[in-house]
Scaffold this active site. Sequence first.
Site, PDB file in Angstrom:
ATOM      1  N   GLY A   1       0.816  -1.211   0.000  1.00  0.00           N
ATOM      2  CA  GLY A   1       0.000   0.000   0.000  1.00  0.00           C
ATOM      3  C   GLY A   1       0.847   1.257   0.000  1.00  0.00           C
TER       4      GLY A   1
ATOM      5  N   GLY B   1      -0.406   4.448   0.299  1.00  0.00           N
ATOM      6  CA  GLY B   1      -1.189   5.590   0.761  1.00  0.00           C
ATOM      7  C   GLY B   1      -0.301   6.398   1.692  1.00  0.00           C
ATOM      8  CG  PHE B   2      -1.765   9.821   3.724  1.00  0.00           C
ATOM      9  CD1 PHE B   2      -1.076  10.949   3.348  1.00  0.00           C
ATOM     10  CD2 PHE B   2      -3.109   9.722   3.399  1.00  0.00           C
ATOM     11  CE1 PHE B   2      -1.712  11.977   2.663  1.00  0.00           C
ATOM     12  CE2 PHE B   2      -3.759  10.739   2.721  1.00  0.00           C
ATOM     13  CZ  PHE B   2      -3.053  11.871   2.342  1.00  0.00           C
ATOM     14  N   GLY B   3       0.403   5.949   4.930  1.00  0.00           N
ATOM     15  CA  GLY B   3       1.269   5.151   5.797  1.00  0.00           C
ATOM     16  C   GLY B   3       2.420   4.525   5.031  1.00  0.00           C
TER      17      GLY B   3
ATOM     18  CB  VAL C   1      -1.335  -7.697  -1.584  1.00  0.00           C
ATOM     19  CG1 VAL C   1      -1.075  -8.715  -0.487  1.00  0.00           C
ATOM     20  CG2 VAL C   1      -0.029  -7.076  -2.047  1.00  0.00           C
TER      21      VAL C   1
ATOM     22  CD  GLU D   1     -14.130  17.407   3.244  1.00  0.00           C
ATOM     23  OE1 GLU D   1     -14.124  16.336   2.589  1.00  0.00           O
ATOM     24  OE2 GLU D   1     -13.158  17.779   3.917  1.00  0.00           O
TER      25      GLU D   1
ATOM     26  CG  ASP E   1      -7.541   4.816   7.373  1.00  0.00           C
ATOM     27  OD1 ASP E   1      -7.058   5.514   8.288  1.00  0.00           O
ATOM     28  OD2 ASP E   1      -8.199   5.289   6.429  1.00  0.00           O
TER      29      ASP E   1
END
Length: 433
Positions: A12, A14-16, A80, A172, A306
């Site tokens: 992954g 993403g941010f992590g 994965v 939003e 997450d």
Amino acid sequence: MNAELPHVVIVGCGFGGLEATKVLDGAPVRVTLIDRSNHHLFQPLLYQVATAGLSAPSIASPIRHMRRHQRNLTVLMAEVAAIDKAQRLVELGDGQQIPYDYLIVAAGATHSYFGNDHWQTHAPGLKTLADAFKLRARLLSAFEKAETLADQPARESWLTFVVIGGGPTGVEMAGTLAEIARHTLRDEFRRIDPSRAQVLLVEGSDRILAAFKPEQSAQAQAQLERIGVTVRVNCRVVGIDETGVDLQLPGGGRERIESHTKVWAAGVAASPLARTLDVPLDRAGRVIVDEHMNIPGHTEVYVVGDMAAAHSQEKDGSRKPVPGVSPGAKQAGRHAARQILARMQGRSEAAFRYQDYGSLATIGRKAAVADLGSIQFSGFSAWLFWLFVHVYFLIGFRNRLRVFVDWAWAYFTFQRHARIVVEPQHHGDQDEA
Ligand SMILES: Cc1cc2nc3c(=O)[nH]c(=O)nc-3n(C[C@H](O)[C@H](O)[C@H](O)COP(=O)(O)OP(=O)(O)OC[C@H]3O[C@@H](n4cnc5c(N)ncnc54)[C@H](O)[C@@H]3O)c2cc1C
């Protein structure tokens, strides 16, 4: 690359995953980063793509390009399918197996429909660019469909938009939709008046933005109502189909809202990859990790972001849950990578401590709420703050400039430039940027 070096696999980007990858740049390890998409996505601005304010390349960057200078990194675009922790193997969707010495899993979250997966077709959520294209097509096509209809009730049901879930994403979406109806589309239709569109924000608990202080929830609700959103709290969604939403009201009664366009912003669950680890999960399917983001009995396997139910070790000795937001994922990703390097040297990092910089939620043009711990503010100043923070954290100077120009244009003209949909169908998927 030296095949003798320990192999770190990161699932992954993403941010992590991205932050972990950066920490390992130049370290004596081989890194393989696997993501099913070819880009890193700045999810906090995804709703802008879904509402035609920004185009996809403004908020997403190719992973390969971003990390092209990292010599110890190999990027694989692949799904994965499972993790075999006993054999230390990552299994790809096509059956290939990738061995690891250390593993960081950062595959994020997905939508949860609380056991009603059939709602997904009628009320899509927002997690990926594909989701944003689909939503954008539905939202814009709803106005087009209404313009074609002579029958008033039918028109109204196409001009009723229901956003389910009063967290930051729902707020939003609802706020921006109301602005599109009242400002962006003004003067463009002849048979309908887009400003008469109804935007409903439905929340099951007694206030929106539950992570904020109650006064700020009230301010956000007032700001939403000012721009034309109808906020319905204490209303639980009990049914969703193609033509509407069924609500259970506070007194126990039921209400049907006729609407062709629904947006799901109510629930998230960890990536299903968590289940393949065969370790304890919490109610949202997140992996319960220790103070170094490790799973029980496996100091070589880390789960961050997450996908993890992680805790922060506070100065006073207490443990606080780490929230499912991008700073939480970034900090945990960095911690996991640093802990791998420390372990390789026979050391250990201190237990993970989450640095909380506060919360922000935008409501629309010139309206937002900010809670920075010691101070809370809302309205125009919070909106300006939100805007600068989001531009600042975007990846790459080009994206920052592009977003800034697009927002400045939208601010002065009320226009949203990314309004091209390929087919005028309501439930069609869109693959365009
Ligand atoms: C619409 C929206 C708005 C948000 N707004 C905010 C905000 O304003 N502020 C804030 O702080 N946070 C916000 N968040 C939350 C924030 O984006 C997440 O907390 C953060 O992205 C979590 O990072 P992560 O690394 O755990 O997962 P993600 O960033 O979701 O990354 C997961 C990565 O894993 C990849 N992946 C998943 N499964 C697989 C698989 N099986 N195989 C290969 N790759 C896989 C995905 O392609 C993705 O690149 C928002 C989220 C959403 C969806």
